[in-house]
Motif scaffolding. Structure first.
Motif, mmCIF file in Angstrom:
data_model
loop_
_atom_site.group_PDB
_atom_site.id
_atom_site.type_symbol
_atom_site.label_atom_id
_atom_site.label_comp_id
_atom_site.label_asym_id
_atom_site.label_seq_id
_atom_site.Cartn_x
_atom_site.Cartn_y
_atom_site.Cartn_z
ATOM 1 N N UNK A 62 9.594 1.782 7.276
ATOM 2 C CA UNK A 62 10.095 0.566 7.927
ATOM 3 C C UNK A 62 10.611 0.820 9.335
ATOM 4 N N UNK A 63 10.372 2.011 9.882
ATOM 5 C CA UNK A 63 10.866 2.300 11.232
ATOM 6 C C UNK A 63 9.816 2.977 12.105
ATOM 7 N N UNK A 64 9.269 4.102 11.664
ATOM 8 C CA UNK A 64 8.358 4.869 12.528
ATOM 9 C C UNK A 64 7.051 4.133 12.782
ATOM 10 N N UNK A 90 11.178 -2.877 10.489
ATOM 11 C CA UNK A 90 10.041 -3.789 10.499
ATOM 12 C C UNK A 90 9.367 -3.780 9.135
ATOM 13 N N UNK A 91 8.453 -4.737 8.946
ATOM 14 C CA UNK A 91 7.685 -4.799 7.689
ATOM 15 C C UNK A 91 6.201 -4.558 7.918
ATOM 16 N N UNK A 92 5.863 -4.196 9.139
ATOM 17 C CA UNK A 92 4.471 -3.929 9.477
ATOM 18 C C UNK A 92 4.372 -3.424 10.904
ATOM 19 N N UNK A 93 3.150 -3.264 11.378
ATOM 20 C CA UNK A 93 2.920 -2.569 12.646
ATOM 21 C C UNK A 93 2.843 -3.475 13.865
ATOM 22 N N UNK A 94 2.775 -4.781 13.681
ATOM 23 C CA UNK A 94 2.595 -5.687 14.820
ATOM 24 C C UNK A 94 3.941 -6.290 15.209
ATOM 25 N N UNK A 95 4.087 -6.771 16.458
ATOM 26 C CA UNK A 95 5.372 -7.300 16.924
ATOM 27 C C UNK A 95 5.951 -8.410 16.047
#
Length: 501
Positions: free
Chosen positions: A195-197, A207-212
């Protein structure tokens, strides 16, 4: 998400412990204390310490724990699995060895045939403060497949000691669907959720994913299900109903029309990391809107309309002293010759009073002289103890606990072993002599192994208790048949009423 929020709103809290590597009596008693403390517990207010658990013990009662305010210590266990599978966040408000929010140490039997093999903390994704130490666990698998930098706050540069038993050929591989081969154990259900890197550059935290668009709100900890402060899995600072906030709603608000402070109908008290309408039983309310265990030195404790509050002293306050575990006595185990003078003229003690055998024996290692028994008279002025009273040593020629004859209230806001507010063990006294005691606000009592003590089991202890859940453990004192019927306690008006075991 609604299910998660409803679960959080009904959270059951437990105190936790600060015993470190101390074993609480026999291994059976130690486990019973552990089980009683954490059964159905979801939020631990201090530290979660799991120690000395034998190989065949069932620890499923730990599955409910979701949040720990202090540190997590897992040490000297022989059990195969410790199922902290719902633990999401360790706050690290207190650190083990002043450095570690999570310490997993020496969990194996001497013959190395038994020991901790699995630690499936698959939901742990946030350590707000402190590092991680994993050392000397020869049977433990998959600690090297966890990406710890995704969990700890690397900006604080916490001390991290990771000594993995990486040569275990029997350890399972991560499931092929696990992100970059990061997992807590076998199977897809034990994949580590990052949830961070993996977050986009625009994200300020989790976050919950890779996009903004997958960024969590900056009040979120441990991750989220959406972008709002009500979508957090845990809160970085305070949880107010379903929403994470920087502070709890204030009790009063400025009215620009009347130029006065008005009561805020939405005001709440801060209790740990939660905003509450009322402080829990046995806590004190401050004007600043907090639930605390003790008042500041310039205030005193008073009850108004059934609520315990801190009020400003009119002139000089009665003398309030720090007890064991507070201020200058933090880290001290017992009253002794070096600290007993600090209790002179005290009417209230914030913290605990522990009198252990080392007090009268002295300590050559710290060059502490034996305590002069006459010094115990300083406690004659004490009327209230906010924590617990533990007496495991007392002058041999004393027939009762004379120094505490004016003690009226034991609050039990901290407890010995997380359970006992009053413990009198292995003394030669004939009677308790607690003739002024009128309330034990929280916690159990243990009066054990006092070979000359009579009638402690005939007292109406229930009349002193403030809750129905409080219990007594009165065993291995003088046989009733050997006690003279002419001896009775002046301590309580209802002496000889049958107490509930």
């Amino acid at each position: 998400m609604l299910t998660v929020l409803l679960f959080l709103l009904s959270s059951t809290v437990c105190q936790g412990t600060n015993n470190k590597l101390t074993q609480l009596g026999h291994v059976e008693d130690h486990f019973t204390s552990l089980q009683r403390m954490y059964n159905n517990c979801e939020v631990v207010l201090s530290n979660l310490e799991i120690t000395y658990v034998e190989h065949n013990r069932d620890l499923t009662f730990l599955k409910t724990i979701q949040e720990v305010a202090g540190y997590v210590l897992i040490a000297l266990n022989m059990v195969d699995v410790i199922p902290l599978e719902n633990l999401q966040i360790i706050r690290g408000n207190v650190l083990y060895d002043n450095s570690f929010a999570l310490a997993v140490l020496s969990n194996y039997h001497m013959n190395k045939t038994q020991g901790l093999r699995e630690l499936p903390m698959k939901r742990l994704s946030e350590i707000l403060n402190g590092g991680v130490k994993i050392s000397n666990n020869p049977k433990l698998c998959n600690m090297d497949t966890v990406l710890w930098n995704d969990i700890i706050d690397t900006s604080r540069k916490p001390l991290t000691v990771l000594d993995f038993a990486s040569n275990l050929s029997s350890c399972p591989k991560c499931h092929p669907n696990c992100t970059e081969d990061h997992c807590w154990g076998a199977g897809e259900q034990n994949c580590q959720t990052l949830t961070k890197v993996i977050c986009a550059q625009q994200c300020s935290g989790r976050c919950r994913g890779k996009v903004p668009s997958d960024c969590c709100h900056n009040q979120c900890a441990a991750g989220c299900t959406g972008p709002r402060e009500s979508d957090c899995l845990a809160c970085r600072k305070f949880r107010d109903d379903a929403t994470c906030k920087d502070t709890c709603p204030p009790l009063v608000l400025y009215n620009p029309t009347t130029y006065q402070m008005d009561v805020n109908p939405e005001g709440k008290y801060s209790f740990g990391a939660t905003c509450v309408r009322e402080c829990p039983h046995n806590y004190v309310v401050t004007d600043h809107g907090s639930c605390v265990r003790s008042c500041n030195t310039d205030t005193y404790e008073v009850e108004e309309n059934g609520v315990r509050k801190c009020k400003k002293c009119d002139g000089l306050c009665s003398k309030v002293c720090n007890g064991i575990g507070i201020g200058e006595l933090k880290g001290i185990l017992s009253i002794n010759a070096t600290n007993i003078d600090s209790f002179k003229n005290c009417t209230k003690i914030n913290g605990d009073v522990s009198i252990l055998p080392v007090a009268f024996l002295g300590d050559a290692f710290t060059k502490t002289l034996p305590l002069d028994p006459k010094k115990l008279d300083v406690f004659r002025t004490v009327k209230e103890i906010s924590g617990f009273l533990l007496i495991q040593a007392w002058p041999d020629n004393a027939t009762d606990l004379y120094a505490f004859e004016n003690l009226e209230i034991i609050r039990g806001r901290t407890k010995q072993h997380g359970q006992y507010s009053l413990a009198v063990v292995n003394l030669k006294i004939q009677s308790l002599g607690l003739r002024s005691l009128k309330e034990i606000s929280d916690g159990d009592i243990a009066i054990m192994k006092n070979k000359n003590l009579c009638y402690a089991d005939t007292m109406n202890w229930r009349s002193l208790f403030a809750t129905q859940s409080q219990k007594t453990k009165i065993i291995q004192n003088r046989n009733k048949n050997d006690c003279s019927k002419s001896v009775c306690f002046p301590a309580f008006a209802k002496a000889h009423n049958e107490m509930e075991e």
